[in-house]
Design a protein around this motif. Structure first.
Motif, PDB file in Angstrom:
ATOM      1  N   ALA A   1     -74.127  11.660 -42.508  1.00 17.70           N
ATOM      2  CA  ALA A   1     -72.994  12.348 -43.184  1.00 17.70           C
ATOM      3  C   ALA A   1     -71.838  11.851 -42.990  1.00 17.70           C
ATOM      4  O   ALA A   1     -70.978  11.756 -43.952  1.00 17.70           O
ATOM      5  CB  ALA A   1     -72.995  13.810 -42.604  1.00 17.70           C
ATOM      6  N   VAL A   2     -71.324  11.531 -41.649  1.00 19.33           N
ATOM      7  CA  VAL A   2     -70.095  10.603 -41.661  1.00 19.33           C
ATOM      8  C   VAL A   2     -69.918   9.498 -42.632  1.00 19.33           C
ATOM      9  O   VAL A   2     -68.754   9.601 -43.167  1.00 19.33           O
ATOM     10  CB  VAL A   2     -69.992  10.472 -40.282  1.00 19.33           C
ATOM     11  CG1 VAL A   2     -68.561   9.384 -39.983  1.00 19.33           C
ATOM     12  CG2 VAL A   2     -69.711  11.659 -39.410  1.00 19.33           C
ATOM     13  N   VAL A   3     -71.037   8.666 -42.553  1.00 18.13           N
ATOM     14  CA  VAL A   3     -70.973   7.732 -43.422  1.00 18.13           C
ATOM     15  C   VAL A   3     -70.686   7.725 -44.914  1.00 18.13           C
ATOM     16  O   VAL A   3     -69.854   7.302 -45.581  1.00 18.13           O
ATOM     17  CB  VAL A   3     -72.031   6.559 -43.286  1.00 18.13           C
ATOM     18  CG1 VAL A   3     -72.176   5.332 -44.446  1.00 18.13           C
ATOM     19  CG2 VAL A   3     -72.134   5.918 -41.884  1.00 18.13           C
ATOM     20  N   THR A   4     -71.625   8.900 -45.364  1.00 22.71           N
ATOM     21  CA  THR A   4     -71.238   9.292 -46.706  1.00 22.71           C
ATOM     22  C   THR A   4     -70.030   9.954 -47.122  1.00 22.71           C
ATOM     23  O   THR A   4     -69.415   9.301 -48.219  1.00 22.71           O
ATOM     24  CB  THR A   4     -72.335  10.446 -47.072  1.00 22.71           C
ATOM     25  OG1 THR A   4     -73.818   9.943 -46.694  1.00 22.71           O
ATOM     26  CG2 THR A   4     -72.570  10.901 -48.532  1.00 22.71           C
ATOM     27  N   MET A   5     -69.353  10.675 -46.078  1.00 21.38           N
ATOM     28  CA  MET A   5     -68.000  11.275 -46.361  1.00 21.38           C
ATOM     29  C   MET A   5     -67.153  10.090 -46.382  1.00 21.38           C
ATOM     30  O   MET A   5     -66.051  10.173 -47.366  1.00 21.38           O
ATOM     31  CB  MET A   5     -67.910  12.250 -45.278  1.00 21.38           C
ATOM     32  CG  MET A   5     -68.389  13.615 -45.651  1.00 21.38           C
ATOM     33  SD  MET A   5     -68.241  14.576 -44.315  1.00 21.38           S
ATOM     34  CE  MET A   5     -66.348  14.819 -44.347  1.00 21.38           C
ATOM     35  N   ALA A   6     -67.063   9.198 -45.634  1.00 20.24           N
ATOM     36  CA  ALA A   6     -66.151   7.952 -45.437  1.00 20.24           C
ATOM     37  C   ALA A   6     -66.212   7.232 -47.003  1.00 20.24           C
ATOM     38  O   ALA A   6     -65.314   6.881 -47.516  1.00 20.24           O
ATOM     39  CB  ALA A   6     -66.404   7.338 -44.324  1.00 20.24           C
ATOM     40  N   ALA A   7     -67.717   7.051 -47.211  1.00 16.98           N
ATOM     41  CA  ALA A   7     -67.591   6.401 -48.504  1.00 16.98           C
ATOM     42  C   ALA A   7     -66.990   6.972 -49.838  1.00 16.98           C
ATOM     43  O   ALA A   7     -66.354   6.362 -50.619  1.00 16.98           O
ATOM     44  CB  ALA A   7     -69.183   6.019 -48.736  1.00 16.98           C
ATOM     45  N   ALA A   8     -67.172   8.419 -49.744  1.00 16.02           N
ATOM     46  CA  ALA A   8     -66.529   9.196 -50.810  1.00 16.02           C
ATOM     47  C   ALA A   8     -64.962   9.118 -50.793  1.00 16.02           C
ATOM     48  O   ALA A   8     -64.649   9.019 -51.869  1.00 16.02           O
ATOM     49  CB  ALA A   8     -67.215  10.949 -50.734  1.00 16.02           C
ATOM     50  N   VAL A   9     -64.445   9.332 -49.596  1.00 16.26           N
ATOM     51  CA  VAL A   9     -63.299   9.121 -49.555  1.00 16.26           C
ATOM     52  C   VAL A   9     -62.789   7.807 -49.969  1.00 16.26           C
ATOM     53  O   VAL A   9     -61.524   7.601 -50.564  1.00 16.26           O
ATOM     54  CB  VAL A   9     -62.690   9.425 -48.025  1.00 16.26           C
ATOM     55  CG1 VAL A   9     -61.150   9.145 -47.946  1.00 16.26           C
ATOM     56  CG2 VAL A   9     -62.853  10.726 -47.575  1.00 16.26           C
ATOM     57  N   VAL A  10     -63.241   6.686 -49.521  1.00 16.87           N
ATOM     58  CA  VAL A  10     -62.785   5.360 -50.090  1.00 16.87           C
ATOM     59  C   VAL A  10     -62.877   5.196 -51.557  1.00 16.87           C
ATOM     60  O   VAL A  10     -62.034   4.679 -52.124  1.00 16.87           O
ATOM     61  CB  VAL A  10     -63.672   4.272 -49.401  1.00 16.87           C
ATOM     62  CG1 VAL A  10     -63.435   3.010 -50.034  1.00 16.87           C
ATOM     63  CG2 VAL A  10     -63.333   4.270 -47.874  1.00 16.87           C
TER      64      VAL A  10
END
Lengths: 170, 120
Positions: free
Chosen positions: B47-56
């Motif tokens: 989930a953290v990786v997905t959210m970080a990717a979405a923000v970037v």
């Protein structure tokens, strides 16, 4: 080759195949087990076909190496494994008694091999650990014999230097 | 391989003998390891990786969006004033902007219309 014969050959090569898979997976026994399983499935399903151009062991090692490279490319699945990584490391490592026994005899070798280039370590493993010829090692690694011989010679020299340094430090 | 390599060979063969004890059985590897359900930590990491990717991704998309230039120039015809327009600011300039009506002489000659009958 019949499926039953294939299975017999796989079982005969299994200990060596596992050691090679561990080398291809950078020392991770858990990943090596997965890679070896995938390689066996490929062989038994007929997706990887032995055509007798080399010894069965040499060919199987090539399949294992190719499968390990495929697995390492699946970076997304590796990213998803971040959470379980620390926990799995404890499963993969030897227990303290085993580690202590193995440490003295193999720790130096393992440490020195980790400081060689990947190709040098692979060639030395295939020649000294698996008893393959340099020609066979070249076939497994998909490189010209001359290149394999260069990695072999340079790897030996560097390994001796590193082992001597370890002894002096101790 | 030469006799001079016996020291290296012996090291590797010692490692090989020791490794044999820790090799998983053929049947176990053949069957494959049972897949454990994804642990909570793994899901959290995903989930953290997905959210970080979405923000970037959002930041990159926003930074690449075409910038609209500000309205520095009035684009309506009535508001447009050229640098030479001051030349038109003369006495009686309003007649220049009006359209004369045909047939009414007093529109054309207002001064003469006032003295109508004296000359014409």
């Amino acid at each position: 080759m019949e499926p039953r014969d294939l299975e017999v050959e796989l079982e005969r090569c299994h200990p060596d195949g596992f050691a090679w898979a561990v080398r291809c997976c950078g020392g991770n026994r858990s990943d090596a087990e997965d890679v070896l399983h995938q390689a066996y499935v490929k062989v038994l399903d007929g997706r990887a076909r032995f055509e007798g151009r080399s010894s069965f062991k040499t060919w199987l090692f090539g399949v294992i190496r190719f499968t390990a490279r495929e697995q390492s490319r699946a970076w997304w699945s590796q990213a998803l494994r971040l959470g379980g990584w620390l926990r799995e490391r404890s499963d993969d490592s030897l227990d303290p008694a085993q580690a202590a026994a193995a440490d003295d005899t193999h720790g130096r070798l393992r440490e020195a091999l980790s400081r060689l280039s990947k190709r040098q370590a692979e060639v030395l493993h295939l020649v000294f650990y698996q008893d393959l010829t340099i020609q066979e090692a070249a076939t497994v690694l998909g490189m010209p014999v001359g290149t394999a011989r260069t990695h072999y010679e340079r790897g030996k020299t560097r390994l001796r230097t590193l082992l001597a340094e370890t002894v002096m430090v101790r | 391989m030469t006799e001079r390599d016996d020291d290296i060979r012996e090291l590797f063969q010692g490692a090989r003998r020791a490794d044999t004890a820790w090799t998983p059985s053929f049947d176990r590897v053949r069957a494959g390891r049972p897949r454990r359900p994804a642990p909570r930590g793994r899901l959290l990491a995903a989930a953290v990786v997905t959210m970080a990717a979405a923000v970037v991704l959002a930041v990159v998309v926003r930074s690449r969006a075409p910038q609209v230039p500000p309205d520095l120039v009035p684009l309506e015809v009535g508001q447009l004033r050229m640098p030479s327009d001051f030349l038109l600011d003369v006495l009686g300039a309003e007649t220049l902007r009006s359209v004369p009506a045909i047939g009414r002489s007093d529109d054309w000659f207002p001064a003469l219309a006032e003295t109508k009958g004296s000359q014409l």
